[in-house]
Design a protein around this motif. Structure first.
Motif, PDB file in Angstrom:
ATOM      1  N   SER A 408       0.954  -1.172   0.056  1.00 54.94           N
ATOM      2  CA  SER A 408       0.228   0.217   0.133  1.00 54.94           C
ATOM      3  C   SER A 408       0.888   1.394  -0.024  1.00 54.94           C
ATOM      4  CB  SER A 408      -1.030   0.176   1.284  1.00 54.94           C
ATOM      5  OG  SER A 408      -0.051  -0.297   2.441  1.00 54.94           O
ATOM      6  N   ASP A 409       2.197   1.196   0.037  1.00 56.82           N
ATOM      7  CA  ASP A 409       3.131   2.200   0.203  1.00 56.82           C
ATOM      8  C   ASP A 409       3.249   2.752  -1.340  1.00 56.82           C
ATOM      9  OD1 ASP A 409       5.019   4.159   0.494  1.00 56.82           O
ATOM     10  OD2 ASP A 409       6.476   2.911   1.474  1.00 56.82           O
ATOM     11  N   LYS A 410       2.573   3.941  -1.370  1.00 59.06           N
ATOM     12  CA  LYS A 410       2.970   4.372  -2.795  1.00 59.06           C
ATOM     13  C   LYS A 410       3.899   5.808  -2.752  1.00 59.06           C
ATOM     14  CE  LYS A 410       0.102   1.355  -4.561  1.00 59.06           C
ATOM     15  NZ  LYS A 410       0.521   0.203  -5.283  1.00 59.06           N
ATOM     16  N   THR A 437      17.134 -11.222  -1.740  1.00 59.90           N
ATOM     17  CA  THR A 437      17.511 -11.011  -0.320  1.00 59.90           C
ATOM     18  C   THR A 437      17.377  -9.526   0.108  1.00 59.90           C
ATOM     19  OG1 THR A 437      19.215 -12.771  -0.281  1.00 59.90           O
ATOM     20  CG2 THR A 437      19.456 -11.285   1.371  1.00 59.90           C
ATOM     21  N   ASP A 438      17.802  -8.679  -1.010  1.00 61.06           N
ATOM     22  CA  ASP A 438      17.761  -7.310  -0.538  1.00 61.06           C
ATOM     23  C   ASP A 438      16.620  -6.684  -0.710  1.00 61.06           C
ATOM     24  OD1 ASP A 438      20.528  -7.350   0.037  1.00 61.06           O
ATOM     25  OD2 ASP A 438      21.161  -6.793  -1.772  1.00 61.06           O
ATOM     26  N   GLN A 439      15.569  -7.010  -1.717  1.00 59.71           N
ATOM     27  CA  GLN A 439      14.469  -6.253  -1.921  1.00 59.71           C
ATOM     28  C   GLN A 439      13.414  -7.607  -2.156  1.00 59.71           C
ATOM     29  OE1 GLN A 439      13.422  -3.319  -1.522  1.00 59.71           O
ATOM     30  NE2 GLN A 439      14.961  -2.119  -1.467  1.00 59.71           N
ATOM     31  N   PRO A 440      12.884  -8.170  -1.139  1.00 54.84           N
ATOM     32  CA  PRO A 440      12.085  -9.337  -1.207  1.00 54.84           C
ATOM     33  C   PRO A 440      10.655  -9.006  -1.533  1.00 54.84           C
ATOM     34  CG  PRO A 440      12.553  -8.791   0.976  1.00 54.84           C
ATOM     35  CD  PRO A 440      13.533  -8.106   0.377  1.00 54.84           C
ATOM     36  N   CYS A 441      10.082  -7.960  -1.362  1.00 59.10           N
ATOM     37  CA  CYS A 441       8.773  -7.316  -1.610  1.00 59.10           C
ATOM     38  C   CYS A 441       8.790  -7.392  -3.225  1.00 59.10           C
ATOM     39  CB  CYS A 441       8.211  -6.275  -0.766  1.00 59.10           C
ATOM     40  SG  CYS A 441       6.674  -5.682  -1.421  1.00 59.10           S
ATOM     41  N   VAL A 442       9.585  -6.318  -3.675  1.00 55.27           N
ATOM     42  CA  VAL A 442       9.382  -5.849  -5.063  1.00 55.27           C
ATOM     43  C   VAL A 442      10.048  -7.046  -6.144  1.00 55.27           C
ATOM     44  CG1 VAL A 442      11.577  -4.998  -5.405  1.00 55.27           C
ATOM     45  CG2 VAL A 442       9.762  -4.490  -6.916  1.00 55.27           C
ATOM     46  N   ALA A 443      10.779  -8.145  -5.583  1.00 55.03           N
ATOM     47  CA  ALA A 443      11.307  -9.271  -6.112  1.00 55.03           C
ATOM     48  C   ALA A 443       9.929 -10.157  -6.296  1.00 55.03           C
ATOM     49  CB  ALA A 443      12.298  -9.811  -5.548  1.00 55.03           C
ATOM     50  N   LEU A 444       9.325 -10.551  -5.459  1.00 56.67           N
ATOM     51  CA  LEU A 444       8.187 -11.190  -5.274  1.00 56.67           C
ATOM     52  C   LEU A 444       7.039 -10.774  -6.005  1.00 56.67           C
ATOM     53  CD1 LEU A 444       7.117 -13.952  -3.966  1.00 56.67           C
ATOM     54  CD2 LEU A 444       6.014 -12.356  -2.319  1.00 56.67           C
TER      55      LEU A 444
END
Length: 456
Positions: A408-410, A437-444
């Protein structure tokens, strides 16, 4: 060990026996399978498949499978990619909230033979080229997919990191040929190249200017760096590939000395501890070639301070015991040094042409890069992408980028993406060489996008 309870909650039973020898096992509930494929006589490749508990049945969007290929050469996907980056459990055997199982099934392979749990009975059987590695992987896919109709319905996405990108493109072409010839029953969904060593020449030329702009090199350091890069270019043009590999090692050492040991896997940091005893994969012959394992050691100590997180101990202890079919005389990572040695003639060869071939065949190709990676710097990745002969390149380069956010963070930009037809490029901010490992959210989120996963 209390943490081992994640592994012993189910009984194991035999799936495949050949001449009295166990080749594969699966969990009682079918959520995990693993085993060996003899890809050539006396050359054994280990694989481990996880079926996602988050699977969504959607007739319009088949559930995908991600095949993860690690780099090195000689780094273990079953060990590193699985427990360090995207698998269901971390190195302390605790659940990983950002596991890629949320978007796909996961297939980890210790590739090439000699990596991780994979092994050869004769040193002459180590692969010497990326094409040979792709052929072995195709043999493995034939063995796993051809007898499983359920797997055949799921599109396979080959996702690679670092040197694994070179395996990925040679495998994809080899697999396509096998599919066309009716030898492999599989749907190829696409290829994703994460911080991939596709064009070594472009990367070595990126290091000096990038570090000079970041104040990690001065003019003297830049001159030394560019001088060796020019030598590497000449060696590549003359077909002196082993010499180019040796010059690459020298260049890394010169850059380390001139920058006071900048971290090749995150240029905002200095290299971690010089103590390699916790995880020495033996990936490289020279000290400059040990940074991959050193950085992973640093990541583990940073993420789980004081934890039971020695990957070498874990894979040769609790995991080997769980798997049951690893031969007693096989040590995880025991042949990794040889894997690199036998590939050093191919190490500096580019694979841009293979990417071009895949694009021309209509295969979806995703390229993603961590902003603060040095070894496979975004500057170098952009340089080789610009060399593509693909007919859509001009239109791709003319496209504007779209910002990426998470949840939800835009208000916080996590990266950028742009695409044209079947080429996609992701810039992942505040990530080094190991993007998941460094950016799991955007990678997913990225994995969900390029696999067209039906999972929300």
């Amino acid at each position: 060990m209390e943490k081992l309870h994640h592994f012993v909650f189910i009984l194991l039973f035999l799936v495949l026996v050949h001449r009295g020898k166990v080749l594969a096992l699966k969990s009682q509930d079918g959520s995990e399978e693993w085993g060996y494929v003899q890809v050539r006589p006396k050359a054994h490749m280990f694989w481990w498949l996880y079926r996602s508990p988050y699977r969504v049945e959607d007739p319009s969007k088949p559930w995908p499978i991600v095949l993860w290929l690690q780099g090195g050469p000689g780094a273990s996907g079953v060990g590193i990619g699985n427990f360090e980056e995207v698998g269901p459990l971390d190195t302390s055997l605790k659940p990983r909230n950002s596991t890629w199982l949320r978007k796909a099934d996961l297939l980890f392979v210790d590739n090439p033979v000699g990596t991780g749990y994979s092994f050869v009975e004769d040193k002459k059987l180590f692969v010497k080229t990326d094409e040979e590695a792709g052929t072995d992987l195709t043999t493995l896919l034939i063995e796993i997919f051809n007898g499983d109709e359920k797997l055949q319905k799921s599109p396979l996405f080959i996702v690679a990191e670092s040197y694994g990108g070179k395996y990925a493109v040679t495998l994809a072409l080899s697999a396509l040929k096998a599919i066309e010839e009716g030898k492999l029953k599989l749907i190829l969904g696409g290829v994703a190249l994460g911080d991939s060593w596709i064009s070594p020449e472009d990367f070595v030329f990126s290091w000096g200017p990038l570090l000079k702009d970041l104040s990690r090199l001065d003019d003297n350091g830049l001159q030394k760096s560019n001088s060796i890069a020019e030598r590497i270019k000449q060696q590549l043009e003359e077909g002196k590939f082993v010499d180019a590999t040796n010059s690459w090692s020298e260049l890394e050492s010169v850059i380390s000395a001139s920058s006071n040991n900048v971290d090749f896997y995150n240029f905002l940091e200095d290299e971690g501890s010089n103590d390699l005893s916790a995880m020495e994969l033996g990936l490289y012959k020279e000290i400059s070639m040990k940074r991959y394992s050193r950085y992973l050691t640093f990541l583990r100590s940073r993420s789980t301070p004081g934890g039971d997180n020695d990957l070498d101990e874990l894979l040769n202890g609790a995991i080997k015991k769980k798997l049951k079919i690893i031969p007693e005389n096989v040590t995880w990572g025991g042949q990794s040094n040889d894997v690199f040695t036998y590939l050093e003639g191919d190490f500096m060869k580019p694979r841009i042409n293979e990417v071009d071939e895949l694009l021309a065949k209509g295969v979806n190709v995703t390229v993603y890069n961590g902003q603060v990676d040095l070894i496979c710097a975004t500057k170098g990745t952009e340089a080789w992408v610009n060399k593509l002969k693909w007919e859509g390149l001009k239109n791709f380069l003319g496209k504007d980028r779209t910002p990426l956010y998470c949840g939800s963070d835009k208000s916080t930009t996590k990266g950028f993406v742009k695409s044209y037809k079947n080429l996609y490029f992701y810039w992942i901010l505040k990530a080094g060489h190991f993007v998941p490992t460094d950016q799991p959210c955007v990678a997913l989120d990225m994995v969900g996008a390029f696999t067209h996963s039906p999972a929300t």
